[in-house]
Design a protein around this motif. Structure first.
Motif, PDB file in Angstrom:
ATOM      1  N   MET A   1      26.853  51.429  45.419  1.00  0.00           N
ATOM      2  CA  MET A   1      25.437  51.792  45.451  1.00  0.00           C
ATOM      3  C   MET A   1      25.207  53.304  45.425  1.00  0.00           C
ATOM      4  SD  MET A   1      23.991  48.999  48.205  1.00  0.00           S
ATOM      5  CE  MET A   1      24.241  47.232  47.941  1.00  0.00           C
ATOM      6  N   LEU A   2      26.262  54.092  45.203  1.00  0.00           N
ATOM      7  CA  LEU A   2      26.143  55.539  45.319  1.00  0.00           C
ATOM      8  C   LEU A   2      25.987  56.326  44.018  1.00  0.00           C
ATOM      9  CD1 LEU A   2      28.665  56.274  48.224  1.00  0.00           C
ATOM     10  CD2 LEU A   2      26.199  55.872  48.326  1.00  0.00           C
TER      11      LEU A   2
ATOM     12  N   HIS B   1      43.269  54.616  42.834  1.00  0.00           N
ATOM     13  CA  HIS B   1      42.056  55.410  42.621  1.00  0.00           C
ATOM     14  C   HIS B   1      41.001  54.591  41.880  1.00  0.00           C
ATOM     15  CE1 HIS B   1      44.198  55.856  38.777  1.00  0.00           C
ATOM     16  NE2 HIS B   1      42.983  55.956  38.251  1.00  0.00           N
ATOM     17  N   ILE B   2      39.772  55.062  41.976  1.00  0.00           N
ATOM     18  CA  ILE B   2      38.670  54.501  41.212  1.00  0.00           C
ATOM     19  C   ILE B   2      37.721  55.640  40.869  1.00  0.00           C
ATOM     20  CG2 ILE B   2      37.136  53.971  43.164  1.00  0.00           C
ATOM     21  CD1 ILE B   2      36.620  51.253  41.722  1.00  0.00           C
ATOM     22  N   SER B   3      37.060  55.545  39.737  1.00  0.00           N
ATOM     23  CA  SER B   3      36.159  56.620  39.300  1.00  0.00           C
ATOM     24  C   SER B   3      34.730  56.111  39.206  1.00  0.00           C
ATOM     25  CB  SER B   3      36.595  57.162  37.933  1.00  0.00           C
ATOM     26  OG  SER B   3      36.353  56.201  36.915  1.00  0.00           O
TER      27      SER B   3
ATOM     28  N   ILE C   1      32.774  52.447  37.833  1.00  0.00           N
ATOM     29  CA  ILE C   1      31.640  51.744  38.432  1.00  0.00           C
ATOM     30  C   ILE C   1      30.493  51.613  37.434  1.00  0.00           C
ATOM     31  CG2 ILE C   1      29.880  51.885  40.244  1.00  0.00           C
ATOM     32  CD1 ILE C   1      32.005  53.227  41.997  1.00  0.00           C
ATOM     33  N   LEU C   2      30.252  52.663  36.668  1.00  0.00           N
ATOM     34  CA  LEU C   2      29.155  52.638  35.705  1.00  0.00           C
ATOM     35  C   LEU C   2      29.455  51.734  34.517  1.00  0.00           C
ATOM     36  CD1 LEU C   2      28.164  56.412  35.772  1.00  0.00           C
ATOM     37  CD2 LEU C   2      26.905  54.484  36.755  1.00  0.00           C
TER      38      LEU C   2
ATOM     39  N   THR D   1      30.492  44.713  41.887  1.00  0.00           N
ATOM     40  CA  THR D   1      30.500  44.089  43.203  1.00  0.00           C
ATOM     41  C   THR D   1      31.709  44.553  44.006  1.00  0.00           C
ATOM     42  OG1 THR D   1      31.815  42.192  42.469  1.00  0.00           O
ATOM     43  CG2 THR D   1      29.411  42.028  42.244  1.00  0.00           C
ATOM     44  N   LYS D   2      31.717  44.215  45.307  1.00  0.00           N
ATOM     45  CA  LYS D   2      32.870  44.520  46.156  1.00  0.00           C
ATOM     46  C   LYS D   2      34.127  43.853  45.613  1.00  0.00           C
ATOM     47  CE  LYS D   2      31.256  43.051  50.121  1.00  0.00           C
ATOM     48  NZ  LYS D   2      31.178  42.802  51.585  1.00  0.00           N
ATOM     49  N   GLU D   3      33.970  42.641  45.121  1.00  0.00           N
ATOM     50  CA  GLU D   3      35.121  41.913  44.595  1.00  0.00           C
ATOM     51  C   GLU D   3      35.712  42.621  43.385  1.00  0.00           C
ATOM     52  OE1 GLU D   3      36.334  37.407  43.039  1.00  0.00           O
ATOM     53  OE2 GLU D   3      34.269  37.874  43.631  1.00  0.00           O
ATOM     54  N   GLN D   4      34.846  43.156  42.518  1.00  0.00           N
ATOM     55  CA  GLN D   4      35.335  43.875  41.336  1.00  0.00           C
ATOM     56  C   GLN D   4      36.063  45.154  41.719  1.00  0.00           C
ATOM     57  OE1 GLN D   4      31.438  43.928  39.485  1.00  0.00           O
ATOM     58  NE2 GLN D   4      32.139  42.627  37.808  1.00  0.00           N
TER      59      GLN D   4
END
Length: 233
Positions: free
Chosen positions: A64-65, A196-198, A202-203, A209-212
């Motif tokens: 959500m950020l 890591h995640i970018s 997310i976009l 979702t949290k699951e993803q």
């Protein structure tokens, strides 16, 4: 039996509520946010550099950020930037991390000195940072473990830029084999690696979702091996 059923119910509620995060996040700030993250990863620790007596986190879900970071991008020295560390909430809690206590001056006076590090003033429409959903931990330095946390970057390229400092050498394996009248020895390094995640990730998955999030992290390895070179004798 009743407690067991209640526990399962609570777990199901938390699992399905997208506004409840499985992690807490520490984001860096300012125009040098990426460099600050690199220093944190290199040191394998988040430090209380301002000597506040605590280190700040948010439990706002990372999914959500992105819109919040879009607002901060308008500023040369943003309050928060999309570079940081995510730590499993249960690990953070077991280390002593707690949600802050929001209130007014009267509330502050009722809190013991031992808990003042958790207090944050809140005056609706005047001084309100409750949107941060802040958590704190009373440590001078929080050590990072690759098993319990992951790195957050803005662009996918950012992770490639800092790939070398994401690795920690755990062990060196020596493999010697007879070859052409001599012995060829190969040294293989076994490394632990931060996942890591970018924000790009997310976009790309709109309304992630949290699951993803967990699927992306689960696909990454915490352990990798590289040849460090060979010697022929």
């Amino acid at each position: 039996m009743a407690n067991s059923k209640m526990n399962q119910t609570l777990k199901e509620i938390i699992r399905t509520r997208e506004d409840i995060s499985d992690y807490v996040f520490h984001f860096t700030k300012g125009s040098k946010a990426k460099r600050i993250l690199e220093a944190i990863v290199s040191d394998r620790a988040i430090k209380d550099v301002k000597c506040n007596g605590y280190i700040c986190f948010t439990e706002a879900p990372i999914t959500m950020l992105p819109t919040m970071f879009d607002i901060f991008r308008k500023y040369d020295e943003p309050m928060f930037a999309p570079y940081g560390i995510g730590i499993k909430k249960n690990v953070f809690y077991n280390m002593g991390g707690r949600p802050v206590i929001y209130g007014d001056e009267q509330d502050r006076r009722m809190i013991s000195k031992e808990l003042l590090w958790r207090f944050v003033h809140l005056i609706p429409e005047t001084y309100d940072y409750s949107w941060l959903r802040e958590c704190r931990i009373s440590l001078k330095q929080l050590e990072l473990n690759v098993e319990d946390c992951f790195i957050i970057v803005d662009k996918q390229q950012d992770a490639k830029d800092i790939e070398q400092i994401l690795l920690d050498l755990d062990d060196i394996e020596v493999d010697s084999q007879p070859e052409d009248g001599g012995i060829c020895t190969e040294y293989i390094g076994h490394f632990s690696k931060f996942k890591h995640i970018s924000m790009d990730d997310i976009l790309e998955l709109n309304n992630m979702t949290k699951e993803q999030i967990n699927i992306i992290l689960d696909k990454q390895d915490n352990q990798i091996s590289h040849s460090l070179g060979m010697i022929w004798q």
